[in-house]
Design a protein around this motif. Structure first.
Motif, PDB file in Angstrom:
ATOM      1  N   CYS A 170      36.173  66.924 -41.176  1.00  0.00           N
ATOM      2  CA  CYS A 170      37.141  67.475 -40.228  1.00  0.00           C
ATOM      3  C   CYS A 170      36.486  68.016 -38.958  1.00  0.00           C
ATOM      4  CB  CYS A 170      37.950  68.590 -40.901  1.00  0.00           C
ATOM      5  SG  CYS A 170      38.986  68.031 -42.247  1.00  0.00           S
ATOM      6  N   ASN A 171      35.172  68.217 -38.994  1.00  0.00           N
ATOM      7  CA  ASN A 171      34.457  68.801 -37.850  1.00  0.00           C
ATOM      8  C   ASN A 171      33.182  68.018 -37.556  1.00  0.00           C
ATOM      9  OD1 ASN A 171      36.032  71.524 -37.418  1.00  0.00           O
ATOM     10  ND2 ASN A 171      35.644  71.384 -39.611  1.00  0.00           N
ATOM     11  N   LYS A 172      33.316  66.712 -37.409  1.00  0.00           N
ATOM     12  CA  LYS A 172      32.140  65.859 -37.254  1.00  0.00           C
ATOM     13  C   LYS A 172      31.351  66.196 -35.998  1.00  0.00           C
ATOM     14  CE  LYS A 172      33.859  61.903 -39.875  1.00  0.00           C
ATOM     15  NZ  LYS A 172      34.323  60.502 -39.816  1.00  0.00           N
ATOM     16  N   GLY A 173      32.049  66.622 -34.945  1.00  0.00           N
ATOM     17  CA  GLY A 173      31.379  66.909 -33.684  1.00  0.00           C
ATOM     18  C   GLY A 173      30.313  67.977 -33.814  1.00  0.00           C
ATOM     19  N   ARG A 185      33.578  77.297 -35.741  1.00  0.00           N
ATOM     20  CA  ARG A 185      33.751  76.189 -36.674  1.00  0.00           C
ATOM     21  C   ARG A 185      33.329  76.512 -38.108  1.00  0.00           C
ATOM     22  NH1 ARG A 185      37.561  72.830 -35.145  1.00  0.00           N
ATOM     23  NH2 ARG A 185      36.999  71.353 -33.491  1.00  0.00           N
ATOM     24  N   THR A 186      32.540  77.555 -38.304  1.00  0.00           N
ATOM     25  CA  THR A 186      31.968  77.769 -39.636  1.00  0.00           C
ATOM     26  C   THR A 186      32.305  79.109 -40.283  1.00  0.00           C
ATOM     27  OG1 THR A 186      29.890  78.676 -38.753  1.00  0.00           O
ATOM     28  CG2 THR A 186      29.998  76.287 -39.069  1.00  0.00           C
ATOM     29  N   SER A 187      32.923  80.037 -39.558  1.00  0.00           N
ATOM     30  CA  SER A 187      33.131  81.376 -40.116  1.00  0.00           C
ATOM     31  C   SER A 187      34.015  81.344 -41.362  1.00  0.00           C
ATOM     32  CB  SER A 187      33.731  82.317 -39.064  1.00  0.00           C
ATOM     33  OG  SER A 187      34.941  81.791 -38.558  1.00  0.00           O
ATOM     34  N   ASP A 188      35.073  80.517 -41.346  1.00  0.00           N
ATOM     35  CA  ASP A 188      35.939  80.471 -42.523  1.00  0.00           C
ATOM     36  C   ASP A 188      35.268  79.744 -43.684  1.00  0.00           C
ATOM     37  OD1 ASP A 188      36.159  78.078 -41.074  1.00  0.00           O
ATOM     38  OD2 ASP A 188      38.083  77.598 -41.989  1.00  0.00           O
ATOM     39  N   LEU A 189      34.384  78.770 -43.392  1.00  0.00           N
ATOM     40  CA  LEU A 189      33.642  78.096 -44.458  1.00  0.00           C
ATOM     41  C   LEU A 189      32.730  79.090 -45.160  1.00  0.00           C
ATOM     42  CD1 LEU A 189      32.784  75.526 -45.965  1.00  0.00           C
ATOM     43  CD2 LEU A 189      31.075  75.156 -44.169  1.00  0.00           C
ATOM     44  N   LYS A 190      32.097  79.957 -44.393  1.00  0.00           N
ATOM     45  CA  LYS A 190      31.228  80.982 -44.970  1.00  0.00           C
ATOM     46  C   LYS A 190      31.998  81.822 -45.987  1.00  0.00           C
ATOM     47  CE  LYS A 190      30.326  84.758 -42.600  1.00  0.00           C
ATOM     48  NZ  LYS A 190      30.661  85.930 -43.436  1.00  0.00           N
ATOM     49  N   ILE A 191      33.216  82.221 -45.617  1.00  0.00           N
ATOM     50  CA  ILE A 191      34.050  83.031 -46.503  1.00  0.00           C
ATOM     51  C   ILE A 191      34.431  82.238 -47.754  1.00  0.00           C
ATOM     52  CG2 ILE A 191      36.278  84.202 -46.724  1.00  0.00           C
ATOM     53  CD1 ILE A 191      36.053  84.815 -43.691  1.00  0.00           C
ATOM     54  N   GLN A 192      34.785  80.959 -47.563  1.00  0.00           N
ATOM     55  CA  GLN A 192      35.168  80.117 -48.706  1.00  0.00           C
ATOM     56  C   GLN A 192      34.012  79.956 -49.692  1.00  0.00           C
ATOM     57  OE1 GLN A 192      36.571  76.699 -46.320  1.00  0.00           O
ATOM     58  NE2 GLN A 192      38.527  76.907 -47.352  1.00  0.00           N
ATOM     59  N   ILE A 246      31.948  68.435 -47.868  1.00  0.00           N
ATOM     60  CA  ILE A 246      32.354  67.121 -47.374  1.00  0.00           C
ATOM     61  C   ILE A 246      33.632  67.209 -46.552  1.00  0.00           C
ATOM     62  CG2 ILE A 246      33.181  64.836 -48.094  1.00  0.00           C
ATOM     63  CD1 ILE A 246      31.147  64.944 -50.342  1.00  0.00           C
ATOM     64  N   ASN A 247      34.607  67.961 -47.035  1.00  0.00           N
ATOM     65  CA  ASN A 247      35.856  68.102 -46.281  1.00  0.00           C
ATOM     66  C   ASN A 247      35.612  68.754 -44.929  1.00  0.00           C
ATOM     67  OD1 ASN A 247      37.359  66.918 -48.286  1.00  0.00           O
ATOM     68  ND2 ASN A 247      38.030  68.835 -49.199  1.00  0.00           N
ATOM     69  N   ARG A 248      34.729  69.761 -44.911  1.00  0.00           N
ATOM     70  CA  ARG A 248      34.452  70.445 -43.652  1.00  0.00           C
ATOM     71  C   ARG A 248      33.759  69.523 -42.651  1.00  0.00           C
ATOM     72  NH1 ARG A 248      34.854  75.424 -41.540  1.00  0.00           N
ATOM     73  NH2 ARG A 248      36.663  75.251 -42.903  1.00  0.00           N
TER      74      ARG A 248
END
Length: 208
Positions: free
Chosen positions: A97-100, A62-69, A92-94
């Protein structure tokens, strides 16, 4: 740990995410996850090894692409204020989209004992903090941001505001006359996002 998962692994991760968010991590067993995924327990163990390792894999998924961004943002040709605005928008967008997974991370694992089980969570936080530090230090060097900022408190300020608003949905829907869930989500994307951006910039920028 690898971040490229096959179709069956992703299916298991998504089912586990739903169950962890609904029932809590401790109250969800590997057997429950296997039953919901319609596979045997041995397959879950084969792919992930343990429930803790499964959660680590879910965090990475769930977070690998956020890290890159976030890392890329710190190196973009933007001024530091624009980077802060974009960083808050990314956060906020992340979460929306991934509240769980964020509910699991921020409400299931808040004690020292639990965090010790999930070193990968602290590694993720440390990486995001370093990217935030890069942006803020750039602003400080340019004379835009204050020198006395407590950088580790910036992310909790962003996330705390978001979660307080989100977890008190009925109250804020009534208070702000948001009649539908769609109106509530739209308010987060617009008014709440802008409020958080203004709050953070007020903390960072020298008073005129």
């Amino acid at each position: 740990m690898k971040t490229d998962f096959n179709e069956k692994q992703i299916q298991i991760l998504l089912i586990a995410e739903t169950l962890f968010a609904e029932n809590g991590f401790e109250r969800t067993s590997i057997r429950t996850i296997a039953k919901a995924a319609e596979i045997n327990v041995a397959m879950v163990s084969y792919y992930f090894g343990s429930k803790e390792k499964l959660l680590e894999a879910l965090i990475l998924y769930r977070t690998s692409d956020l890290k890159i961004q976030i890392e890329n943002l710190s190196h973009e040709e933007l001024d530091p204020i624009e980077k802060i605005d974009k960083l808050i928008e990314l956060y906020i967008n992340r979460i929306r989209c991934n509240k769980g997974i964020y509910r699991i991370l921020h409400f299931e694992f808040s004690s020292e004992e639990e965090e010790d089980k999930l070193k990968i969570l602290n590694q993720l936080r440390d990486r995001n903090l370093k990217s935030l530090e890069t942006i803020i230090h750039e602003g400080q060097q340019k004379g835009i941001f204050r020198k006395d900022i407590i950088i580790p408190l910036i992310s909790p300020t962003i996330l705390g505001t978001f979660f307080h608003f989100s977890m008190n949905k009925p109250y804020f829907k009534k208070l702000l006359a948001l009649e539908t869930d769609e109106a509530f989500e739209n308010y987060i994307q617009t008014k709440l996002k802008t409020h958080i951006q203004q709050t953070i910039k007020a903390l960072l920028i020298y008073e005129s």
